[in-house]
Scaffold this motif. Structure first.
Motif, PDB file in Angstrom:
ATOM      1  N   ALA A   1     -19.303   8.285  13.052  1.00 25.31           N
ATOM      2  CA  ALA A   1     -18.874   7.557  11.855  1.00 25.31           C
ATOM      3  C   ALA A   1     -20.067   6.786  11.340  1.00 25.31           C
ATOM      4  N   GLU A   2     -20.971   7.520  10.685  1.00 24.28           N
ATOM      5  CA  GLU A   2     -22.236   6.929  10.300  1.00 24.28           C
ATOM      6  C   GLU A   2     -22.113   6.289   8.933  1.00 24.28           C
ATOM      7  N   GLY A   3     -22.880   5.267   8.686  1.00 17.96           N
ATOM      8  CA  GLY A   3     -22.888   4.619   7.386  1.00 17.96           C
ATOM      9  C   GLY A   3     -24.289   4.182   7.031  1.00 17.96           C
ATOM     10  N   GLY A   4     -24.526   3.924   5.728  1.00 14.79           N
ATOM     11  CA  GLY A   4     -25.832   3.465   5.286  1.00 14.79           C
ATOM     12  C   GLY A   4     -26.903   4.489   5.548  1.00 14.79           C
ATOM     13  N   THR A   5     -28.125   3.994   5.808  1.00 11.66           N
ATOM     14  CA  THR A   5     -29.252   4.883   6.038  1.00 11.66           C
ATOM     15  C   THR A   5     -29.064   5.684   7.304  1.00 11.66           C
ATOM     16  N   ALA A   6     -28.477   5.076   8.343  1.00  6.63           N
ATOM     17  CA  ALA A   6     -28.262   5.809   9.589  1.00  6.63           C
ATOM     18  C   ALA A   6     -27.362   6.989   9.376  1.00  6.63           C
ATOM     19  N   ALA A   7     -26.445   6.896   8.426  1.00  2.00           N
ATOM     20  CA  ALA A   7     -25.532   7.997   8.177  1.00  2.00           C
ATOM     21  C   ALA A   7     -26.242   9.202   7.628  1.00  2.00           C
ATOM     22  N   ALA A   8     -27.421   9.015   7.066  1.00  2.00           N
ATOM     23  CA  ALA A   8     -28.121  10.127   6.452  1.00  2.00           C
ATOM     24  C   ALA A   8     -28.657  11.104   7.469  1.00  2.00           C
ATOM     25  N   GLU A   9     -28.820  10.675   8.698  1.00  2.00           N
ATOM     26  CA  GLU A   9     -29.387  11.568   9.692  1.00  2.00           C
ATOM     27  C   GLU A   9     -28.341  12.556  10.190  1.00  2.00           C
ATOM     28  N   VAL A  10     -28.715  13.834  10.239  1.00  2.00           N
ATOM     29  CA  VAL A  10     -27.835  14.851  10.794  1.00  2.00           C
ATOM     30  C   VAL A  10     -27.810  14.671  12.298  1.00  2.00           C
TER      31      VAL A  10
ATOM     32  N   MET B   1       0.857  -1.192   0.000  1.00  2.00           N
ATOM     33  CA  MET B   1       0.000   0.000   0.000  1.00  2.00           C
ATOM     34  C   MET B   1       0.890   1.237   0.000  1.00  2.00           C
ATOM     35  N   SER B   2       0.489   2.268  -0.715  1.00  2.00           N
ATOM     36  CA  SER B   2       1.329   3.455  -0.861  1.00  2.00           C
ATOM     37  C   SER B   2       1.381   4.250   0.426  1.00  2.00           C
ATOM     38  N   THR B   3       2.437   5.058   0.529  1.00  2.00           N
ATOM     39  CA  THR B   3       2.570   5.940   1.685  1.00  2.00           C
ATOM     40  C   THR B   3       1.416   6.922   1.757  1.00  2.00           C
ATOM     41  N   ASP B   4       0.992   7.441   0.584  1.00  2.00           N
ATOM     42  CA  ASP B   4      -0.118   8.387   0.575  1.00  2.00           C
ATOM     43  C   ASP B   4      -1.378   7.759   1.155  1.00  2.00           C
ATOM     44  N   ARG B   5      -1.637   6.523   0.756  1.00  2.00           N
ATOM     45  CA  ARG B   5      -2.830   5.878   1.275  1.00  2.00           C
ATOM     46  C   ARG B   5      -2.696   5.591   2.765  1.00  2.00           C
ATOM     47  N   ASP B   6      -1.493   5.256   3.210  1.00  2.00           N
ATOM     48  CA  ASP B   6      -1.289   5.061   4.638  1.00  2.00           C
ATOM     49  C   ASP B   6      -1.591   6.340   5.394  1.00  2.00           C
ATOM     50  N   THR B   7      -1.143   7.464   4.834  1.00  2.00           N
ATOM     51  CA  THR B   7      -1.384   8.742   5.503  1.00  2.00           C
ATOM     52  C   THR B   7      -2.862   9.055   5.572  1.00  2.00           C
ATOM     53  N   ALA B   8      -3.568   8.838   4.448  1.00  2.00           N
ATOM     54  CA  ALA B   8      -5.003   9.112   4.447  1.00  2.00           C
ATOM     55  C   ALA B   8      -5.738   8.184   5.388  1.00  2.00           C
ATOM     56  N   ALA B   9      -5.325   6.932   5.415  1.00  2.00           N
ATOM     57  CA  ALA B   9      -6.009   5.980   6.280  1.00  2.00           C
ATOM     58  C   ALA B   9      -5.793   6.293   7.744  1.00  2.00           C
ATOM     59  N   GLY B  10      -4.754   7.070   8.040  1.00  3.41           N
ATOM     60  CA  GLY B  10      -4.528   7.452   9.436  1.00  3.41           C
ATOM     61  C   GLY B  10      -5.658   8.254  10.023  1.00  3.41           C
ATOM     62  N   ALA B  11      -6.539   8.789   9.189  1.00  2.00           N
ATOM     63  CA  ALA B  11      -7.685   9.540   9.708  1.00  2.00           C
ATOM     64  C   ALA B  11      -8.619   8.659  10.509  1.00  2.00           C
TER      65      ALA B  11
ATOM     66  N   ALA C   1     -12.943   5.500  -0.296  1.00  2.00           N
ATOM     67  CA  ALA C   1     -12.197   4.256  -0.468  1.00  2.00           C
ATOM     68  C   ALA C   1     -11.123   4.411  -1.534  1.00  2.00           C
ATOM     69  N   ARG C   2     -11.453   5.100  -2.610  1.00  2.00           N
ATOM     70  CA  ARG C   2     -10.474   5.307  -3.679  1.00  2.00           C
ATOM     71  C   ARG C   2      -9.276   6.115  -3.185  1.00  2.00           C
ATOM     72  N   GLY C   3      -9.528   7.048  -2.282  1.00  2.00           N
ATOM     73  CA  GLY C   3      -8.436   7.879  -1.765  1.00  2.00           C
ATOM     74  C   GLY C   3      -7.772   7.321  -0.534  1.00  2.00           C
ATOM     75  N   GLY C   4      -8.194   6.139  -0.073  1.00  2.00           N
ATOM     76  CA  GLY C   4      -7.569   5.520   1.084  1.00  2.00           C
ATOM     77  C   GLY C   4      -8.011   6.108   2.410  1.00  2.00           C
ATOM     78  N   ALA C   5      -9.122   6.848   2.434  1.00  2.00           N
ATOM     79  CA  ALA C   5      -9.642   7.420   3.671  1.00  2.00           C
ATOM     80  C   ALA C   5     -10.685   6.490   4.277  1.00  2.00           C
ATOM     81  N   PRO C   6     -10.924   6.585   5.574  1.00  2.00           N
ATOM     82  CA  PRO C   6     -11.898   5.696   6.218  1.00  2.00           C
ATOM     83  C   PRO C   6     -13.298   5.879   5.638  1.00  2.00           C
ATOM     84  N   GLU C   7     -13.901   4.803   5.173  1.00  2.00           N
ATOM     85  CA  GLU C   7     -15.245   4.879   4.618  1.00  2.00           C
ATOM     86  C   GLU C   7     -16.268   5.270   5.680  1.00  2.00           C
ATOM     87  N   ALA C   8     -15.927   5.071   6.950  1.00  2.00           N
ATOM     88  CA  ALA C   8     -16.851   5.420   8.031  1.00  2.00           C
ATOM     89  C   ALA C   8     -17.126   6.918   8.096  1.00  2.00           C
ATOM     90  N   LEU C   9     -16.287   7.732   7.443  1.00  2.00           N
ATOM     91  CA  LEU C   9     -16.497   9.181   7.437  1.00  2.00           C
ATOM     92  C   LEU C   9     -17.539   9.619   6.412  1.00  2.00           C
TER      93      LEU C   9
END
Length: 748
Positions: free
Chosen positions: A43-52, A1-11, A167-175
């Motif tokens: 860190a919302e996902g799916g339908t639950a993530a839609a709620e503010v 995995m690239s260093t850039d993706r490691d850095t982004a995944a650190g979030a 996911a494409r940028g290596g950031a947590p999908e939970a965001l």
């Protein structure tokens, strides 16, 4: 995995840590450090993530309220000059308001789509008019903060699209939920175009956003990318707001940008201004900007500074002596939400001062306790009065409200917290600030949204942030009175601004200092701290106890012993009435470590629901800067059920981690505005750097009958009291209000 993706995944790790702990390190008690949400952004996902989130919804509703207040102001006659300048959309709005007030033609489109539909402001007589309904019914529709349940949901497909980009940028999908909520339905497309917008998510750091951008854009981006510069400027100002600032000096922002490898910080700031990411001001320099703010900002550039030095010996055309004029005011950068709040607050306070009644309440003053008589006389003839004093002095503004009611004046007393409200006598009829603004408590509002009252007394005034204060003041009718009362020695608000301190310094209204001291050894100790002296006090009944410890482990052990055994045995105060206060959430003896130990001793259990069990003492943060104490009742499919001061609260499952903490131990910022029969203040060795005089003053004054200090910082405590004052905050309220109302010599 690239260093850039490691850095982004650190979030991902960052999303479970406190936003201000990233800036200041763990264990600090900064203003923004008190919301559990800062530790773990949703860190919302799916339908639950839609709620503010409930907190985000409340903040959005408050901004909506301020926008409508500004529209209502545009319909008023009798302008009050703001005494400052804005840029971008805020400048357009302000210019339109001024034009409407002066009767000049105006492009109504500048006021936004709702301008034409803004209701004409009614002019009720504060003494004679009745509320829109006989029973308090809360704010009128369109002016009250909307409930969280009414918030607009982001479509699930939008969240899914954002998740794919992350996911494409290596950031947590939970965001994905947070990003979609912040950027709207087109979030995925917007994020692909400008990956640095990820910095708008709480807890994401610049290096992580950089890694995400490189993963998406490749060689098409670099440290000088204009998109990066604009995002960094906004990020710096958001981080500053967590520390209480409503603006920052442009020079400071440029220096910090240079530290983040921005090649041309000056041009980066100019671009951020041009893009509307920030606003720019220079107080007291009405004629110094020529063609506008970009010209004014140009004056702050290095090149112009050199020219100024070269021509320093030339005599100005108007013949004035530059030495007498003093240095020019610094150029400030700020976010529009705080700029508009300070503008609105200054205008509203000036309106109260100018429309304040001139009555004589001498007869009422003669019947009142001596300590309250002077305050009653001052309030009789002024629309705005400041009152300072400690816990015992709270009786004076409460007596004022009682005397006013006896005269037929509709008076309301508001406190920062439910704890503060419940400490007052039931006859005071006190409400909380949050309840008053939401319409859940208090007298209700007129049809135009103004409070149906004549006198508002706000206790715990140092805890007012600039946005809350602006909402309060804009809701007061012309001719009404406002009294802000509080202890100037305590920590300032958790939100941005320092409203009470700025008004005290401005000297534009009567200021009365109470002569009623807090009683007993605790009161004597705290009074000395307030003037920078840490002295021994005579405590024959063990009202003040110092418990020396060698390390953090011993500090935690002794704290549990004090809460569970010593204090109940000596004072008959059970563990539920003793509050532990420490410097920060992290660290070896922060709130997390202390709450873990206290739960194990006082209410052990498996923590089946997010670490909580029925009977656990909790601190619930429904919105930033507001902490409710309570206990866990139960948990079910709907969420965690709490009892907060007799009110049932249900926290949704996906919000428990971000909004609820165990509450046996709090930070001093969370504890401000609240008191308990006994307090245990924990000072492990690693807490020394987080201490200041206001912190010690606040923490030590939270116990009515008893104070224990678990002391492991050696001489750092005394040094903090004598040598470490309040951390400065950059705000604009004082020059704004001084520009509207010339300072005058006032009593007290």
């Amino acid at each position: 995995m690239s260093t850039d993706r490691d850095t982004a995944a650190g979030a991902a790790e960052t999303a479970t840590e406190h936003a201000t702990e990233d800036a200041e390190g763990p264990g600090t008690d900064s203003p923004g450090a008190d919301s559990p949400g800062a530790d773990a952004p949703d860190a919302e996902g799916g339908t639950a993530a839609a709620e503010v989130s409930e907190a985000a919804a409340e903040l959005a509703a408050q901004r909506e309220l301020r926008e409508r207040i500004e529209q209502r102001k545009a319909e008023k006659a009798g302008p009050i000059a703001a005494g400052t300048k804005l840029s971008g959309q805020a400048a357009d709005l302000l210019a339109a308001v001024r034009a409407v007030e002066s009767g000049a033609p105006v492009d109504r489109s500048l006021l936004g789509p709702r301008a034409s539909a803004a209701p004409e402001r009614a002019q009720p007589s504060p003494r004679a008019a009745e509320p829109a309904s006989a029973a308090p019914s809360g704010p009128s529709p369109g002016l009250s903060p909307a409930p969280a349940s009414a918030s607009r949901a982001v479509p699930a497909e939008a969240v899914s699209a954002v998740r794919a980009v992350l996911a494409r940028g290596g950031a947590p999908e939970a965001l994905a939920g947070q990003v979609a909520t912040a950027l709207g339905e087109q979030a995925a497309e917007v994020l692909r175009e400008d990956p640095w917008l990820l910095l708008g998510v709480a807890g994401v750091r610049p290096e992580q956003a950089d890694g995400f951008a490189r993963a998406l854009l490749g060689a098409a981006c670099g440290p000088g990318d204009e998109r990066r510069a604009a995002a960094l400027v906004g990020w710096l100002l958001e981080r500053a707001a967590l520390q209480g600032h409503t603006a920052l000096e442009a020079a400071s922002v440029r220096d910090t940008l240079a530290e983040h490898a921005v090649p041309d910080p000056h041009e980066a700031v100019r671009h951020a201004i041009a893009e509307g990411a920030v606003l720019v001001f220079q107080e007291g320099a009405e004629d110094s900007f020529g063609g506008g703010f970009e010209d004014g900002f140009e004056e702050d550039s290095p090149a112009v500074a050199e020219e100024s030095e070269a021509g320093a010996d030339e005599e100005p055309a108007d013949g004035t002596d530059p030495a007498e004029a003093g240095p020019p005011a610094p150029v400030l950068l700020g976010l529009d939400r705080y700029a508009l709040a300070e503008e609105s607050l200054a205008d509203g306070l000036a309106r109260l001062v100018r429309t304040g009644p001139e009555d004589s309440w001498d007869e009422a003053a003669a019947k009142a306790p001596r300590a309250a008589a002077e305050l009653i006389r001052a309030v009789a003839g002024h629309g705005l009065v400041l009152h300072t004093g400690g816990e015992a002095a709270r009786a004076e503004p409460v007596a004022l409200a009682g005397a006013a009611r006896a005269l037929g004046v509709r008076a309301v007393v508001a406190t920062h917290s439910e704890n503060g409200r419940d400490r007052l006598d039931a006859a005071a009829g006190a409400v909380t600030v949050a309840g008053l603004l939401a319409g859940a408590e208090g007298p209700g509002r007129y049809a135009d949204g103004l409070f149906a009252l004549d006198l508002l007394v706000v206790l715990d005034a140092p805890q007012l942030d600039v946005e809350t204060a602006a909402m309060i003041v804009e809701s007061l009718p012309d001719g009404s009175r406002l009294v802000l009362s509080g202890d100037p020695g305590v920590l300032w608000s958790a939100g941005a601004g320092r409203v009470f301190a700025d008004l005290l310094a401005a000297g534009v209204c009567p200021r009365l200092a109470s002569r009623t001291p807090d009683p007993g050894p605790v009161g004597e100790l705290v009074s000395g701290i307030g003037i920078g002296e840490l002295q021994q006090v005579d405590a024959p009944g063990k009202e003040v106890v110092i418990v020396p410890v060698r390390d953090a482990g011993e500090a935690v052990h002794r704290t549990v012993q004090l809460v569970a055994e010593s204090v109940p045995r000596a004072f008959g105060v059970d563990a539920g009435q003793t509050q532990v206060i420490t410097v920060g959430h992290g660290g070896s003896a922060g709130t997390r470590a202390l709450n873990t130990a206290l739960k194990e001793r006082l209410n052990p259990g498996p923590g089946r629901f997010g670490g909580f069990d029925p009977g656990d003492r909790i601190a619930y943060v429904p919105s930033p800067g507001r902490t409710l104490q309570g206990a866990v009742v139960a948990a079910d499919a709907e969420g965690l059920r709490l009892d907060c001061a007799g009110t049932e609260v249900v926290v949704a499952r996906d919000r428990v981690e971000s909004a609820v903490r165990h509450g046996w131990a709090l930070t001093a910022h969370q504890a401000a505005g609240m008191r308990w029969p006994a307090a245990v203040v924990v000072l492990p060795g690693d807490a020394a750097r987080g201490l200041s005089r206001p912190w010690v003053y606040t923490a030590f004054s939270r116990g009515d009958r008893h104070l224990s200090v678990v002391h492991g910082v050696d001489q750092a405590l005394a040094r903090a009291v004598t040598d470490v004052p309040s951390q400065e905050r950059t705000t604009r309220l004082r020059p704004l209000i001084e520009g509207l109302l010339a300072p005058a010599v006032q009593p007290g």
